[in-house]
Design a protein around this motif. Structure first.
Motif, PDB file in Angstrom:
ATOM      1  N   TYR A 122      -0.338  20.039 -16.704  1.00 48.98           N
ATOM      2  CA  TYR A 122      -0.015  20.746 -17.937  1.00 48.98           C
ATOM      3  C   TYR A 122       1.479  21.025 -17.994  1.00 48.98           C
ATOM      4  N   GLN A 123       2.051  20.865 -19.200  1.00 53.49           N
ATOM      5  CA  GLN A 123       3.498  20.912 -19.340  1.00 53.49           C
ATOM      6  C   GLN A 123       3.995  22.262 -19.856  1.00 53.49           C
ATOM      7  N   SER A 124       5.308  22.446 -19.725  1.00 58.72           N
ATOM      8  CA  SER A 124       5.940  23.670 -20.214  1.00 58.72           C
ATOM      9  C   SER A 124       7.006  23.307 -21.228  1.00 58.72           C
ATOM     10  N   ALA A 125       7.100  24.110 -22.293  1.00 57.84           N
ATOM     11  CA  ALA A 125       8.098  23.849 -23.343  1.00 57.84           C
ATOM     12  C   ALA A 125       9.521  23.894 -22.794  1.00 57.84           C
ATOM     13  N   ASN A 126       9.693  24.559 -21.625  1.00 59.28           N
ATOM     14  CA  ASN A 126      11.035  24.682 -21.049  1.00 59.28           C
ATOM     15  C   ASN A 126      11.656  23.345 -20.696  1.00 59.28           C
ATOM     16  N   TYR A 127      10.805  22.314 -20.508  1.00 60.33           N
ATOM     17  CA  TYR A 127      11.338  21.037 -20.041  1.00 60.33           C
ATOM     18  C   TYR A 127      11.470  20.018 -21.164  1.00 60.33           C
TER      19      TYR A 127
END
Lengths: 329, 312
Positions: free
Chosen positions: B303-308
């Motif tokens: 699962y990804q993070s908007a920070n990247y």
């Protein structure tokens, strides 16, 4: 004057139909049991798991405790979205206000003491031990409520530097923390499914973080009831999210989610610990392994637990060096 | 052909009466039908392909008073390089900006093949005289816009002056020249599905190449039921005239899953001919990053993070 209606004549029977009763006959004491549905807690709501699955934990005597949600990785994903959304609001509150809310949580827990004691007894505790565990849990919340607006002063510093800067370091919350709570079934009362849960959640939120917690797999009842306490304590939705389910299924998702900033794990399982160390490298999560803590003892509470999910931020603020400029005033 | 449909309509003795004969919409039926599209399960390979198609259909949009040349350049870069750590991703379909930013966008996009859409006709209110709207349109086209997004005069529409609305759209279409015309109905201000259907019919007969739900400035913006009403209008128009019209839901679509539901709806109402960015677009700004995060989740399993992901 019309004849007053007798209360006993308005009785509703078990199948919902009104049944006239003879005056003076005692009302039946038989009633349907109202069982609680143990659901999960995400973003201030109590949904069922999206997977529709459940499992049935039993106590030592083999008695079935409840149908408990068997959360999936998608519940965890949703919970992280809720937790991330709550970060700016919660960390932006005044520390004193966070303190008030933690104290309120303690008050709510105090008011529902009997229910928690009852649930702990169902899950194999003796009455004396259950009472002790609930009291300690309340005291722990009070303990961290006190620290909310004090740990910053202890752990921040003004640093001596060689240039004309005012240089200071302060702790700031790291963000979203995923927590696999103590299972609460180790021998000799070292842990507790409620006390362990409260002891890992309180320092994390006292510091301004938000969290997603996986409750004890074998003793999940108190965790869900604790969510009801949180829900009535002015704690904003999403700050604490509580899932029930199996650490064996969810642990790796708790650690490799890129939007989670720190992970807390409380068991001794070395393969899981190894997995946590490896996967946390993906986005450099802070990891805390609380596998040797006795939550009943003094070592179970300390401001250093708050610091485990804080980052130190250092600021260089330019100032005029009056003396160095050779005077001019 | 545009002029063909125009002649056909002006042959009618009373055009205004013609539009009030647009079919009535069964609101409960439409809402029920729209909710069914969300029940399809799209996983793995087909999900990945669907996500790439969604990315390729996005009109990456910035329509704010505070827009600067720098902001537009940054958005153009994002359009050309959605996420460089995943090579081979499609680009978005177009950049959507105010007329004053068209030249900046044109220069920034170069020969990347990404289209430039410009809003015009006193967007978003549309409360300006006709000649101002035409000048606004001509300016956008002159600056280099490939597509023009116009707003209809909702006030006139509510007052029942359908001829006025029709003539205005036809005049703007003429001013567009080669540029494709998207007609924004602003469904959030129309009130009922009957009116949405009627406005769609007027726009298509007046020469629209696309019909579009919303400006993004009014809530509610695009919803699945309102889009379904418009898609059905497009279908009926196609059966009647043989002319294909594009569809652009805009505003409020910020999650990949919802975008995939829209694709299902387009496929089941209009068919696969519409499943490309020549005939279907999403007007969105935050959708692109969510799609990229889902694509990366499919690729990495994490699962990804908007920070990247770059802020656009």
């Amino acid at each position: 004057m019309e004849k007053a209606i007798k209360k006993s004549s308005l009785k509703v029977s078990e199948n919902g139909l009104e049944k006239p009763t003879a005056a003076g006959k005692p009302v039946s004491t038989k009633r349907l049991e109202v069982m609680k549905t143990y659901k999960i807690y995400i973003g201030g709501q109590f949904p069922r798991t999206e997977s529709g699955r459940y499992y049935i934990p039993t106590n030592a005597a083999g008695k079935k405790l409840a149908n408990v949600c068997l959360s999936s990785r998608k519940d965890f994903r949703d919970a992280v979205v809720a937790a991330r959304g709550a970060v700016s609001g919660w960390s932006g509150r005044a520390a004193f206000n966070r303190s008030q809310i933690l104290y309120r949580m303690a008050e709510m827990l105090e008011g529902r003491k009997a229910q928690f004691i009852d649930e702990l007894i169902q899950q194999d505790a003796t009455k004396a031990k259950a009472e002790k565990e609930v009291n300690l849990s309340i005291d722990r919340l009070i303990y961290y409520a006190g620290w909310c607006d004090k740990f910053q002063q202890l752990f921040s510093s003004v640093n001596p530097v060689a240039s004309s800067h005012f240089n200071f370091s302060v702790p700031e919350p790291t963000g979203v923390v995923s927590i696999i709570a103590p299972q609460g079934d180790l021998p000799a009362g070292r842990q507790g499914s409620l006390l362990g849960l409260v002891s890992v959640i309180a320092p994390v939120i006292a510091g301004g973080n938000t969290c997603v917690v996986l409750a004890s797999e074998t003793k999940p009842l108190c965790a869900v009831t604790f969510a009801e306490v949180l829900n009535s304590s002015d704690l904003p939705g999403g700050v604490v999210n509580i899932l029930t389910g199996k650490p064996s299924e969810l642990a790796s998702w708790f650690v490799d989610h890129m939007d989670v900033n720190a992970t807390i794990y409380c068991e001794k399982d070395s393969t899981v610990q190894k997995m946590i160390r490896e996967k946390s490298a993906l986005n450099l999560k802070r990891i805390s392994l609380y596998d040797k803590i006795n939550w009943y003892s003094e070592e179970g509470q300390s401001p250093y637990f708050i610091m485990d999910t804080q980052e130190i931020k250092t600021t260089w603020h330019p100032v005029e060096n009056i003396a160095g400029a050779g005077g001019g005033y | 052909m545009v002029s063909g449909s125009l002649t056909m309509l002006s042959d009618l003795p009373d055009r205004q009466a013609g539009f009030s004969l647009s079919p009535r919409i069964d609101q409960v039926g439409v809402e029920e039908r729209a909710s069914r599209f969300t029940k399809r399960s799209i996983k793995k390979e087909s999900k990945l392909n669907g996500l790439k198609l969604v990315l390729n259909m996005i009109d990456l949009t910035t329509l704010e008073g505070k827009d600067t040349a720098g902001k537009v350049k940054q958005l153009c870069y994002k359009a050309m390089h959605p996420h460089d750590s995943y090579p081979g991703l499609p680009t978005v379909a177009a950049i959507c900006v105010y007329p004053s930013m068209v030249k900046v966008a044109k220069k920034a996009l170069g020969d990347s093949g990404i289209k430039i859409a410009s809003v015009a006709t006193a967007f978003p209110g549309g409360q300006a005289p006709k000649d101002v709207k035409i000048r606004d349109t001509k300016y956008a086209v002159h600056e280099g816009a490939d597509e023009v997004d116009m707003v209809i005069s909702r006030g006139k529409f509510h007052a029942g002056e359908y001829n006025f609305v029709f003539d205005e759209i036809a005049a703007i279409k003429e001013a567009c020249g080669e540029a494709r015309l998207k007609v924004i109905l602003e469904t959030g201000e129309l009130g009922t599905f009957d009116k949405v259907r009627r406005a769609s019919d007027i726009a298509m007969h007046a020469g629209a190449d696309f019909i579009k739900t919303s400006t993004g400035k009014i809530a509610p913006a695009a919803t699945m039921p309102v889009t379904l009403v418009m898609l059905e209008a497009i279908r009926d128009f196609y059966y009647k005239t043989g002319r294909m019209i594009g569809m652009k839901p805009a505003g409020g679509i910020s999650k990949s899953k919802l975008a995939l539901h829209y694709l299902v709806m387009v496929k089941e109402v209009l068919g696969e001919d519409w499943l490309n960015n020549h005939w279907f677009r999403f007007g969105a700004s935050s959708l692109a990053n969510d799609v990229l995060m889902q694509i990366m989740k499919e690729k990495t399993g994490v699962y990804q993070s908007a920070n990247y992901f770059s802020v656009d």
